[in-house]
Design an enzyme around this catalytic site. Structure first.
Site, mmCIF file in Angstrom:
data_model
loop_
_atom_site.group_PDB
_atom_site.id
_atom_site.type_symbol
_atom_site.label_atom_id
_atom_site.label_comp_id
_atom_site.label_asym_id
_atom_site.label_seq_id
_atom_site.Cartn_x
_atom_site.Cartn_y
_atom_site.Cartn_z
ATOM 1 C CG ASP A 125 3.172 3.894 -2.114
ATOM 2 O OD1 ASP A 125 3.147 2.655 -1.937
ATOM 3 O OD2 ASP A 125 4.196 4.503 -2.464
ATOM 4 C CG ASP A 139 3.318 -1.366 -2.423
ATOM 5 O OD1 ASP A 139 3.531 -1.379 -3.646
ATOM 6 O OD2 ASP A 139 4.143 -0.925 -1.598
ATOM 7 C CD GLU A 140 3.274 3.215 -6.653
ATOM 8 O OE1 GLU A 140 3.523 4.375 -7.016
ATOM 9 O OE2 GLU A 140 4.126 2.298 -6.668
#
Length: 467
Positions: A11, A105-106
């Site tokens: 993350d 973003d993960e």
């Protein structure tokens, strides 16, 4: 459950805000809030400096302004975020073909399916843990070296525990949960830490006096089924004990691609609506092409002044990613919707996706028709009178809008970004990711020397420069 913590959850730390701090030297180390900026705006991401003041993601921007009035409030620059996301996801795919991207973003990574899989299969617990820790630390270092941004990583034998680990590792850390530690790690956490436990489930558990994961884990499955129902109760019972057999699933296939905008002032004129549909169709097509997809069904979403929401759709003869076709279809669909009273939200989407675009006769016909109309414009005015207005014709309804955070270039002063605008003026700070904090200048909002620009790539930064 796996014998080794071979599932990673990565993350990026305060991703949108961190990208803005990296791109704008004057904002490094200062509160930055990214999201919608109007009365209906919501915080998308905030920097850790802003979180000190109580600002959180999904908070109304108006509330954030009261808590942290001196922060930099910026519109999202999705082009910049997407470029960095693609770079990071490419790094993850070097570790394994099984990468499950959850958002920009993960992502989860299954190390057992990648190049390190054979070594991990032969390793003892201690050897495997040491290797996985080294892989995760190298990954974090590589990301920081390539982008200047930091990431937090959790490593565990299940997706549940890997995600819990990355949350505990924030910011800029690594938490590795070895097999057998699951209940010790989960026990003190709030029941909201478990997947699928939202406000309603939390209330049901709270009424039964169950506030922590440990208290839930101590209950029998039968009791949790009685409280939450058969399917949900059984799932919560397993998760509370740290039992999660879900696989890392790569390439989660989207069923549609869509974009939408909410407007600060309701759209009252049909020409304004048509202009916005053209603009949304162009954005939708950019997303389609970035994903290498096309689609057959065009959908528009319209939310009226009274919050009633309507959708209309049309299925085309074949899949397309042609902006003209999608925009023209969206315009036709808009003719079916009453605009009386004003429009507060518009959206354009494409569904029935395909992995290819046919030699689209529909698109070719539209292009040829437009060309013929252009060539025959001097012979007759009738077709021009009947045709729907183009985006260019609607331009007078919209003055130049400069959004806070937007990349710009000035013919004399070079590259910069918009700090703010209003009363006919726009304020720009002239700096780039590689420069020291720059100077601020103000221009007329229609200054012809000032134009929008594409984001510049980020550069890695040393420890003293980290946001």
């Amino acid at each position: 459950m796996r014998p080794l913590p071979s599932i990673l959850h990565l993350d990026m730390d305060a991703f949108f805000a961190s990208v803005e701090q990296a791109a704008k030297p004057s904002l490094r180390g200062k509160p930055v809030i990214v999201g919608g900026l109007g009365q209906r705006g919501v915080v998308s991401t905030c920097s850790y400096e802003a979180r000190v003041f109580g600002v959180r993601s999904a908070m109304a921007t108006a509330v954030a302004r009261r808590l942290c009035p001196n922060a930099a409030y910026l519109w999202p620059r999705f082009v910049a975020y997407r470029e960095i996301s693609e770079l990071v996801m490419a790094m993850l795919r070097e570790l394994s073909p099984l990468v499950e991207q959850l958002s920009v973003d993960e992502a989860y990574v299954d190390l057992a399916a990648g190049p390190y899989g054979p070594v991990l299969a032969e390793a003892t617990l201690a050897e495997g843990v040491e290797l996985i820790r080294a892989i995760a630390e190298d990954l974090r270092a590589d990301i920081e070296r390539a982008t200047g941004l930091t990431a937090s990583v959790g490593a565990a034998s299940s997706k549940l525990m890997a995600k819990i680990g990355s949350e505990q590792a924030k910011p800029n850390g690594l938490v590795l949960v070895t097999p057998g530690q699951e209940r010790a790690v989960l026990g003190p956490l709030s029941v909201r830490a478990l997947p699928g436990v939202g406000p309603a489930t939390e209330q049901a558990l709270r009424r039964a006096g169950l506030l922590t994961v440990a208290e839930v884990a101590d209950q029998s499955e039968e009791e949790l089924v009685r409280l939450l129902g058969r399917a949900h109760g059984s799932g919560v019972a397993l998760m509370a004990r740290g039992l999660d057999g879900r696989a890392v699933v790569p390439d989660r296939d989207a069923k549609s691609v869509s974009v939408e905008d909410t407007y600060e002032v309701d759209l009252m004129e049909r020409d304004q609506v048509l202009f916005e549909l053209d603009r949304l169709a162009a954005r939708c097509v950019r997303r389609l092409k970035a994903a290498g997809r096309s689609g057959r069904t065009v959908v528009i979403k319209v939310r009226r002044f009274d919050f009633s929401t309507l959708t209309r759709s049309e299925t085309l003869p074949g899949p397309t990613d042609d902006a003209r076709v999608i925009a023209d279809t969206a315009r036709r669909l808009a003719e079916q919707v009453s605009l009386a009273g004003g429009i507060r939200l518009l959206g354009v989407g494409v569904s029935q996706l395909a992995e290819y675009t046919q030699e689209d006769l529909f698109a070719q016909a539209a292009a040829e028709l437009a060309e013929q109309e252009g060539e025959g414009g001097d012979e007759s005015d009738e077709s021009d009178a009947e045709a729907p207005p183009t985006a260019a014709a609607v331009q007078p309804f919209r003055e130049q809008v400069w959004l806070p955070g937007q990349d710009v270039v000035h013919a004399e002063h070079g590259r910069g970004w918009v700090q703010g605008s209003g009363v006919g003026r726009v304020t720009v700070r002239f700096e780039t990711p590689d420069s020291p904090p720059g100077r601020v200048r103000t221009f007329r909002i229609e200054d012809p020397a000032l134009t929008p620009a594409e984001p510049l790539p980020l550069r890695p930064r040393g420890p003293s420069e980290q946001p």
